[in-house]
Write an enzyme that holds these catalytic residues in place. Structure first.
Site, short mmCIF file in Angstrom:
data_model
loop_
_atom_site.label_atom_id
_atom_site.label_comp_id
_atom_site.label_asym_id
_atom_site.label_seq_id
_atom_site.Cartn_x
_atom_site.Cartn_y
_atom_site.Cartn_z
CD GLU A 20 -8.55 8.58 -9.68
OE1 GLU A 20 -8.90 7.76 -10.56
OE2 GLU A 20 -8.73 8.37 -8.48
CB SER A 45 -9.97 0.72 -8.03
OG SER A 45 -8.85 1.37 -7.56
CB SER A 46 -15.85 2.43 -8.08
OG SER A 46 -15.75 3.65 -7.39
CE1 TYR A 63 -3.16 7.36 -2.61
CE2 TYR A 63 -2.37 9.23 -3.89
CZ TYR A 63 -2.53 7.87 -3.74
OH TYR A 63 -2.05 7.02 -4.70
CD GLU A 92 -3.04 -0.45 -0.08
OE1 GLU A 92 -3.11 0.04 -1.23
OE2 GLU A 92 -3.50 -1.55 0.22
CG HIS A 93 -0.01 4.78 0.83
ND1 HIS A 93 -0.47 6.02 0.44
CD2 HIS A 93 -1.01 4.25 1.59
CE1 HIS A 93 -1.68 6.23 0.94
NE2 HIS A 93 -2.03 5.17 1.64
CG ASP A 144 -6.10 2.44 -7.67
OD1 ASP A 144 -5.44 1.58 -7.06
OD2 ASP A 144 -6.60 3.45 -7.13
N GLY A 148 -16.32 4.19 -3.50
CA GLY A 148 -15.58 4.85 -2.42
C GLY A 148 -15.16 3.89 -1.32
CB SER A 149 -15.59 0.48 -0.69
OG SER A 149 -16.88 0.98 -0.48
P1 ADP Z 1 -12.90 4.10 -5.09
O1 ADP Z 1 -12.11 4.23 -6.35
O2 ADP Z 1 -12.15 3.44 -4.00
O3 ADP Z 1 -14.23 3.45 -5.30
P2 ADP Z 1 -12.87 6.95 -5.28
O4 ADP Z 1 -13.26 8.04 -4.34
O5 ADP Z 1 -11.48 6.97 -5.84
O6 ADP Z 1 -13.20 5.57 -4.57
O7 ADP Z 1 -13.85 6.95 -6.51
C1 ADP Z 1 -15.24 6.95 -6.31
C2 ADP Z 1 -15.87 7.95 -7.24
O8 ADP Z 1 -15.87 7.46 -8.60
C3 ADP Z 1 -17.33 8.21 -6.94
O9 ADP Z 1 -17.46 9.16 -5.89
C4 ADP Z 1 -17.85 8.70 -8.26
O10 ADP Z 1 -17.51 10.07 -8.44
C5 ADP Z 1 -17.05 7.88 -9.25
N1 ADP Z 1 -17.81 6.68 -9.64
C6 ADP Z 1 -17.55 5.40 -9.30
N2 ADP Z 1 -18.46 4.55 -9.81
C7 ADP Z 1 -19.34 5.31 -10.52
C8 ADP Z 1 -20.52 5.05 -11.31
N3 ADP Z 1 -20.96 3.81 -11.45
N4 ADP Z 1 -21.14 6.11 -11.88
C9 ADP Z 1 -20.66 7.35 -11.74
N5 ADP Z 1 -19.57 7.67 -11.01
C10 ADP Z 1 -18.92 6.68 -10.41
MG MG Z 2 -10.32 5.44 -6.64
#
Ligand code: ADP
Ligand code: MG
Length: 382
Positions: free
Chosen positions: A160, A126-127, A222, A34-35, A172, A122-123
């Site tokens: 990003e 890496s959404s 971060y 990590e990091h 990621d 946001g968990s």
């Molecule tokens: P993580 O990458 O750990 O999930 P991040 O804060 O880096 O958390 O990214 C989350 C952000 O990505 C959300 O707050 C949103 O802005 C964007 N995001 C993720 N999934 C979607 C989605 N399905 N539709 C629109 N925006 C999304």
């Molecule tokens: Mg992210």
């Protein structure tokens, strides 16, 4: 692709045109390291069986029209003004990718974009990278841009950095793009050399425990951690802190602030742990692998100081349960999930930690058993 993802695809089909390009990019976990990515060190990620899907189709205008089914939200912008529009939250990821493509000289026409996915947002899974990758891979196909996977990863990362303002490392986007079913891969983040390793956890399984603490507050911290490490590297005349030996760092301890020493020391030790963890998994030594996970958490908690009381509680409870071989917070920190190597037969642990967590933090926990899956791709023919 599992059933759950197939049903998302149906949802997407309903909202997009028949001739659309459909792309999919998974979220990722990181076994350990990590990091270390932005510090030029090693990470050990894997793509998972949760992801984001996008559909794109040309709309014969100069407008980009975007819908996120997850956000239940719509916005649009003109390609000529992509850099001057004021975006809100999630819209930055879309604007960011489009802007990067234009900056790199690729010519786009207007298109409709629809997004849906099943990654907890946001968990720490890496959404955001999955979103960026699924957009760039879809546009690459729609406009026949001829980008390589490496180029697309760079565009996602830059989106990003520039639009969202998080100076994330490469892991990621890379993990989401290059994942391989039932494999994790050791990635050297400055050379981008990678080695896949088939992973079999035998009687154990990887379970993420979502603390439901959103890590967004951590974004500024971060960037602070990143700056501190860059300062230490420049004091030593190296590009990255991970290049330093522990003994070299120790010899100059008095010339560093307490923070600088702690952060750099963590990176050096964490980097070593990644290599040890890779060897342990190669040798099917799950016990040592688990021990390294706990050590990684302790470093993140006490030295790098990016954990939070909820994550510390989850990891400590895992350790004392006797049913979890290893656990640590995963992702940038300050919230998100803990990663746990839990005995498949385990019954008591999940039940008791749910109860105690609710009592202590007044929050529900959720458990996500993850499988290691393939990376980003076009899915029209799947
Ligand atoms: P993580 O990458 O750990 O999930 P991040 O804060 O880096 O958390 O990214 C989350 C952000 O990505 C959300 O707050 C949103 O802005 C964007 N995001 C993720 N999934 C979607 C989605 N399905 N539709 C629109 N925006 C999304
Ligand atoms: Mg992210």
């Amino acid at each position: 692709m599992d059933k759950d993802i197939k049903s998302l695809y149906e949802k997407l089909l309903k909202h997009s045109k028949v001739d659309a390009v459909y792309a999919y990019a998974p979220g990722r976990i990181n076994l350990i390291g990590e990091h270390t990515d932005y510090n030029g060190g090693y990470v050990f990620p894997a793509a998972i069986n949760l992801g984001i899907m996008t559909s794109v189709s040309k709309n014969r205008t100069n407008q980009v029209k975007v819908m996120s089914l997850n956000m239940d939200n719509y916005f649009e912008f003109n390609l000529n003004t992509v850099n001057t529009v004021k975006y809100d939250g999630w819209q930055n990821y879309v604007g960011g990718v489009v802007s990067q493509l234009i900056k790199h000289g690729y010519s786009l026409e207007g298109f409709n974009l629809c997004i849906t996915g099943n990654i907890p947002i946001g968990s720490g899974l890496s959404s955001s990278a999955a979103l960026e990758n699924s957009i760039v891979i879809a546009l690459n196909k729609l406009f026949s841009l001829g980008l390589s996977k490496h180029e697309m990863v760079a565009i996602s990362q830059k989106a990003e950095h520039d639009f969202v303002g998080v100076n994330c490392g490469i892991m990621d986007q890379y993990g989401s793009m290059f994942g391989k079913s039932d494999n994790a891969f050791l990635l050297q983040c400055s050379s981008l050399e990678s080695t896949f390793l088939p992973v079999d956890f035998e009687e154990y399984e990887l379970v993420l425990i979502n603390s439901h603490v959103n890590h967004s507050l951590g974004d500024s911290e971060y960037n602070v951690r990143r700056k501190t490490c860059e300062r230490v590297a420049s004091k030593f005349g190296v590009k990255y802190v991970s290049e330093l030996k522990s003994s070299v760092l120790l010899a100059k301890k008095s010339e560093l602030t307490k923070n600088e020493f702690q952060r750099a020391n963590f990176v050096i030790e964490e980097n070593k742990r990644v290599l040890s963890a890779f060897t342990a998994l190669q040798e099917k030594d799950l016990k040592t692998f688990g021990k390294l996970l706990y050590e990684s958490h302790a470093g993140l908690q006490f030295e790098y100081e990016v954990s939070c009381k909820e994550l510390d509680f989850l990891v400590e409870s895992a350790r004392s349960s006797g049913e979890v071989l290893g656990a640590r917070m995963m992702g940038g920190g300050f919230g998100g999930c803990s990663l746990n190597l839990i005995n498949k037969e385990s019954k008591m642990f999940k039940e008791s930690i749910t109860r105690t967590y609710l009592k202590k933090f007044n929050k529900k926990l959720s458990f996500i058993a993850v499988k290691l899956d393939n990376g980003a791709r076009i899915i029209n023919d799947e």
